[in-house]
Design a protein around this motif. Sequence first.
Motif, short mmCIF file in Angstrom:
data_model
loop_
_atom_site.label_atom_id
_atom_site.label_comp_id
_atom_site.label_asym_id
_atom_site.label_seq_id
_atom_site.Cartn_x
_atom_site.Cartn_y
_atom_site.Cartn_z
N ALA A 1 63.26 46.48 40.92
CA ALA A 1 63.22 45.76 39.65
C ALA A 1 61.93 44.98 39.46
CB ALA A 1 64.42 44.80 39.56
N GLY A 2 61.11 44.90 40.49
CA GLY A 2 59.91 44.09 40.40
C GLY A 2 58.86 44.68 39.47
N ARG A 3 58.07 43.80 38.85
CA ARG A 3 57.01 44.21 37.94
C ARG A 3 55.68 43.60 38.40
NH1 ARG A 3 61.59 45.66 36.16
NH2 ARG A 3 61.92 46.38 34.00
N ILE A 4 54.59 44.27 37.97
CA ILE A 4 53.26 43.73 38.17
C ILE A 4 52.49 43.88 36.86
CG2 ILE A 4 53.25 44.31 40.63
CD1 ILE A 4 51.39 46.65 39.97
N PRO A 5 51.45 43.07 36.64
CA PRO A 5 50.69 43.20 35.40
C PRO A 5 49.80 44.44 35.39
CG PRO A 5 49.75 41.49 36.79
CD PRO A 5 51.02 41.93 37.46
N THR A 6 49.61 45.02 34.24
CA THR A 6 48.64 46.09 34.05
C THR A 6 47.28 45.45 33.76
OG1 THR A 6 49.02 46.16 31.67
CG2 THR A 6 50.42 47.56 33.05
N SER A 7 46.26 46.28 33.60
CA SER A 7 44.94 45.75 33.22
C SER A 7 45.02 45.01 31.89
CB SER A 7 43.91 46.88 33.13
OG SER A 7 43.65 47.42 34.41
N ARG A 8 45.80 45.54 30.96
CA ARG A 8 45.96 44.86 29.67
C ARG A 8 46.67 43.53 29.85
NH1 ARG A 8 48.87 48.40 25.40
NH2 ARG A 8 48.35 46.58 24.13
N GLY A 9 47.64 43.52 30.77
CA GLY A 9 48.35 42.27 31.05
C GLY A 9 47.44 41.24 31.67
N PHE A 10 46.60 41.66 32.62
CA PHE A 10 45.63 40.75 33.22
C PHE A 10 44.68 40.20 32.15
CE2 PHE A 10 46.40 42.63 37.54
CZ PHE A 10 46.57 41.44 38.22
N LYS A 11 44.23 41.08 31.26
CA LYS A 11 43.28 40.65 30.23
C LYS A 11 43.90 39.59 29.31
CE LYS A 11 40.42 42.26 26.41
NZ LYS A 11 39.37 41.29 26.76
N LEU A 12 45.12 39.83 28.87
CA LEU A 12 45.78 38.86 28.01
C LEU A 12 46.00 37.54 28.75
CD1 LEU A 12 47.03 38.24 25.27
CD2 LEU A 12 49.19 39.21 26.09
N TYR A 13 46.35 37.64 30.01
CA TYR A 13 46.54 36.44 30.83
C TYR A 13 45.26 35.63 30.90
CZ TYR A 13 46.93 33.77 35.22
OH TYR A 13 46.90 32.79 36.16
N VAL A 14 44.14 36.30 31.18
CA VAL A 14 42.87 35.60 31.31
C VAL A 14 42.40 35.04 29.97
CG1 VAL A 14 40.42 35.89 31.85
CG2 VAL A 14 42.16 36.89 33.34
N ASP A 15 42.54 35.84 28.91
CA ASP A 15 42.01 35.44 27.61
C ASP A 15 42.81 34.35 26.92
OD1 ASP A 15 40.01 37.30 27.92
OD2 ASP A 15 40.89 38.79 26.58
N ALA A 16 44.14 34.34 27.15
CA ALA A 16 44.96 33.46 26.33
C ALA A 16 45.94 32.57 27.08
CB ALA A 16 45.74 34.30 25.31
N LEU A 17 46.31 32.93 28.30
CA LEU A 17 47.40 32.21 28.97
C LEU A 17 46.96 31.35 30.14
CD1 LEU A 17 50.03 35.13 29.03
CD2 LEU A 17 49.66 33.40 27.25
N MET A 18 45.87 31.67 30.75
CA MET A 18 45.44 30.98 31.96
C MET A 18 44.59 29.77 31.63
SD MET A 18 42.72 32.27 34.78
CE MET A 18 41.46 31.81 33.60
N GLN A 19 44.74 28.72 32.42
CA GLN A 19 43.89 27.55 32.33
C GLN A 19 43.05 27.46 33.60
OE1 GLN A 19 43.44 25.44 29.78
NE2 GLN A 19 44.86 26.67 28.57
N PRO A 20 41.73 27.71 33.50
CA PRO A 20 40.89 27.64 34.72
C PRO A 20 40.92 26.25 35.34
CG PRO A 20 39.71 28.68 32.89
CD PRO A 20 40.96 28.09 32.31
N ASP A 21 40.85 26.20 36.65
CA ASP A 21 40.74 24.93 37.34
C ASP A 21 39.34 24.35 37.16
OD1 ASP A 21 43.32 25.24 38.29
OD2 ASP A 21 42.66 26.19 40.15
N LYS A 22 39.19 23.08 37.49
CA LYS A 22 37.85 22.53 37.65
C LYS A 22 37.31 22.98 39.00
CE LYS A 22 38.38 18.38 34.80
NZ LYS A 22 38.31 16.89 34.79
N ILE A 23 36.03 23.19 39.07
CA ILE A 23 35.45 23.61 40.34
C ILE A 23 35.68 22.52 41.38
CG2 ILE A 23 33.16 22.73 39.69
CD1 ILE A 23 31.98 25.01 41.41
N SER A 24 36.06 22.93 42.57
CA SER A 24 36.32 21.96 43.62
C SER A 24 35.02 21.33 44.10
CB SER A 24 37.03 22.64 44.80
OG SER A 24 36.15 23.52 45.47
N GLU A 25 35.13 20.15 44.65
CA GLU A 25 33.94 19.46 45.15
C GLU A 25 33.32 20.22 46.32
OE1 GLU A 25 32.34 16.87 43.87
OE2 GLU A 25 33.77 17.02 42.21
N SER A 26 34.16 20.88 47.13
CA SER A 26 33.62 21.63 48.27
C SER A 26 32.84 22.85 47.79
CB SER A 26 34.75 22.06 49.20
OG SER A 26 35.69 22.88 48.52
N ASP A 27 33.36 23.55 46.77
CA ASP A 27 32.63 24.70 46.22
C ASP A 27 31.32 24.25 45.57
OD1 ASP A 27 34.54 26.47 47.05
OD2 ASP A 27 35.49 26.70 45.10
#
Length: 342
Positions: free
Chosen positions: A63-89
């Motif tokens: 029953a498990g699912r994984i994102p397709t390339s289109r799913g990844f793209k929508l996630y990156v473009d509209a759903l994800m909130q990037p972190d602030k760069i860490s102080e170590s990086d």
Amino acid sequence: MELSPRKQAVLAAVTTAYIKTGEPIGSKALTAILKNAPSSATIRSEMSELCELGLLTQPHTSAGRIPTSRGFKLYVDALMQPDKISESDKAFIDEGLKNLHMAPEKIPQTAGELLSRLTGLPAVTCFSTEHSPIIRQAQLVKLGRSSVLLWLLTADGRARSRVFRTGCVYTPELDLMFSDIVSKKLKGKHVNELTRAYMQSVTAGAGSLDLAPVISALFEMAQGIETSDVTLSGEAALYNICGSETAARRIFNLINLKEPILSVVDGIKGCTGVVFGGETGYKELWGYTLITAKYTCSNKYSGAVGIIGPNRISYDRLIPVVEYTASRLSDIMTEARQDMEE
């Protein structure tokens, strides 16, 4: 593509969990992840509809699912909130780019090597100039009876040198003659103006056949100064993410062609972009992602620095890292340019 808030939440949760675990995500697991989660049956229904939309896929009969390339793209473009760069990086990048004593054209490659070490992924850097470089100076240094060092410098800080034998005794008179040619015929010329025909006319007007090898060598050196370049850093990391030598070699060869990567970067709107391989038209990049950020140096230089990885990578951490690297590149290259002008 318009998704309901619930479908957005399900897609984001599946993608985030898959990036972390690499395993297909089922409805029961999502009930523990989603806030105010509906029933498992409702989640299964939402996942099925997301599969019909081409955003999720079911890799096995489970029953498990994984994102397709289109799913990844929508996630990156509209759903994800990037972190602030860490102080170590940030500290790692700052330390690696500190006190760079090199021509501007070499700086992006250094940043790419640094980015590859930090992320464990292959890095790509692009470097271009708005116009063909201008010849600033060319000089000869006598090394022996007929051996000389020819040194060429462009106005944007690119230097080339070559040691060779002239085939004759190199005298102070020839040196003065060469300096006069540089001053009157070469200095201030764009590299693309130094065609074979033009350099042959320079040789013909030199008044001495002894300078022909020097002018010929200068022509060859000038032809090696390009207005754009693409460099791969972390070749071993490329083989790691590809899993096969054949796939890695295909991407390596594509990067060496330069124009395909330059065209992909040019197509990015804004300063930062996440490009999925299926969007590029290059089958070598299918299943891979390119995260890039652009840098500039007044109107003299421009380019991009980025990383190549599988679709399943930590976008929230890596996007800020690439953005910060590009920002520091802009600062450092501007300083290097100012040093060249002083």
